[in-house]
Design an enzyme around this catalytic site. Structure first.
Site, short mmCIF file in Angstrom:
data_model
loop_
_atom_site.label_atom_id
_atom_site.label_comp_id
_atom_site.label_asym_id
_atom_site.label_seq_id
_atom_site.Cartn_x
_atom_site.Cartn_y
_atom_site.Cartn_z
N CYS A 228 0.74 -1.29 0.35
CA CYS A 228 0.41 0.35 -0.12
C CYS A 228 0.86 1.11 -0.06
O CYS A 228 0.49 2.49 -0.41
CB CYS A 228 -0.76 -0.29 0.90
SG CYS A 228 -2.12 -1.24 0.73
N CYS A 380 13.26 7.68 -6.66
CA CYS A 380 11.79 7.01 -6.63
C CYS A 380 11.53 7.23 -5.41
O CYS A 380 11.95 8.28 -5.08
CB CYS A 380 11.14 5.68 -7.01
SG CYS A 380 12.10 4.07 -5.92
#
Length: 421
Positions: A228, A380
């Protein structure tokens, strides 16, 4: 104890008032409320699923609730883990959960296990409880919880969530899809075919119930299913699935209604739709006789070893070193996060080429064209996806440098105006 001696269970005047809306339900009544008071439920995890689940079990009057968690409350939890509040940031989740439970219902006994559930402690922790509810978010722990429930013969109320979709069912509890009477006469190939067909199968409340290994006989490769933290989750979604888990738990305690045993309930929040899949015991599933090394079973050590090897092959720099390269014309900096993350915040002089584009090959040509004769730096959110992107690019003949810690490290160490998420 799902079949308690109700003569020994008494409700006081406060409890009669508190549970009045239950008591007037014929399916609950005084007897059902006593069953709830006598029941014990263990919840593994106080995250998105555990939060609503624990609050509703407490409100319903479950007498003993156990909580297993070793994490602390983080600001990013509060979007969905509604049992925790802002004042509890940085403090143990189990303490936060206990505090909230006792605000809801001081009559509940709350047992805390501030530890990671493991093969060494699972059976001991789970043994005293009637029902185990799985509120975890990783495959090794789900297999562990499942196998321990099978060995202890306890119902396992399961739920999982991702982005806008969730699923729930009940494992290792009575009820399921019965085999044909002539099952033993079928060949192995015929059994496989029958298992994948609705033909000749009937639902039987006394049939052998499926468990988690019937849903996932083998774990997916590590990293295939994003967490998640990487993929995101609608904050309301765990509330819906967690409440379904609480409902199934209470039905099991009361012995009323038809549970989700043998049925996998799938929910899509974007479509606001529910659908069901039949879930049957796999006739060739392995017999569970002991708890194993679930990290090893799910390939985690091998994946970490490969990741370590990749890290050794791909050079890394810190965000401090990246800061010195921001305006250097000899370097091109690529961000492989998703466009929605790019909108949250970005590092100056970077170009967005999402990892999925690199994985499908389109982004590889983009990177090559962007680089020219320059050196490549990739980042990232935290460094994992950029490392994966660099591995793909390396196979295409493009070398690059990974930014350790990603944009979160940039936010912490270089520029706090860039939101950390």
């Amino acid at each position: 104890m799902l079949d308690p001696d109700l003569k020994t269970i008494q409700l006081n005047q406060q409890e009669y008032e508190r549970y009045s809306r239950h008591l007037i339900l014929p399916e609950v009544g005084v007897e059902g409320q006593k069953r709830l008071k006598a029941a014990s439920v263990l919840c593994i995890g106080t995250g998105g699923l555990g939060a609503p689940l624990l609050m509703y079990l407490a409100a319903a009057g479950v007498g003993r609730i156990g909580i297993v968690d070793f994490d602390i409350v983080d600001a990013s939890n509060l979007q969905r883990q509604v049992i925790h509040g802002t004042s509890w940031i940085g403090k143990p989740k189990i303490e936060s959960a206990k505090n909230r439970i006792h605000e809801i219902n001081p009559h509940c006994q709350v047992d805390l296990y501030e530890t990671m559930v493991s093969s060494e402690n699972a059976l001991e922790i789970m043994a005293p409880y009637d029902i185990v509810v799985d509120g975890t978010d990783n495959f090794p722990t789900r297999y562990l919880v499942n196998d321990a429930c099978v060995l202890l013969n306890k119902p396992n109320v399961y739920g999982s969530i991702y982005r806008f979709e969730g699923q729930a069912t009940v494992f290792n509890y009575r009820g399921g899809w019965q085999r044909p009477e002539d099952w033993d006469k079928l060949s192995s190939e015929q059994k496989k075919t029958a298992r994948d067909s609705d033909r000749d199968w009937i639902y039987d409340a006394d049939a052998t119930a499926p468990n988690y290994r019937d849903l996932y006989p083998e774990p997916p490769p590590p990293g295939l299913v994003p967490s998640c933290a990487e993929g995101g989750v609608l904050g309301i979604l765990p509330g819906i699935i967690g409440v379904i888990q609480a409902t199934e738990t209470i039905k099991i305690i009361l012995g009323k209604g038809t549970t989700l045993s043998g049925r996998l309930l799938l929910f899509d929040a974007l479509k606001m739709s529910f659908r069901e899949l039949k879930l049957r015991p796999n006739p060739v599933r392995p017999v569970i006789t002991e708890l194993i090394d679930y990290q090893q079973f799910c390939g985690i050590p091998q994946a970490k070893a490969m990741e370590s090897q990749d890290q050794n092959q791909i050079p890394e720099i810190t965000v401090s070193e990246l800061k010195e390269l921001i305006n250097n014309p000899d370097y091109v900096i690529v961000d492989v996060r998703n466009p929605s993350e790019w909108e949250i915040g970005k590092i100056p002089n970077t170009t967005l080429i999402p990892l999925p584009d690199i994985e499908n090959g389109n982004g590889v040509d983009q990177v090559r064209a962007l680089m020219g004769d320059r050196k490549l730096v990739v980042h990232c959110k935290m460094g994992g996806r950029s490392l994966k992107a660099l591995g793909i690019l390396k196979q295409a003949g493009i070398d690059g440098i990974n930014v350790k810690g990603g944009i979160n490290a940039w936010s912490e160490e270089i520029d706090s105006s860039v939101p950390k998420y």
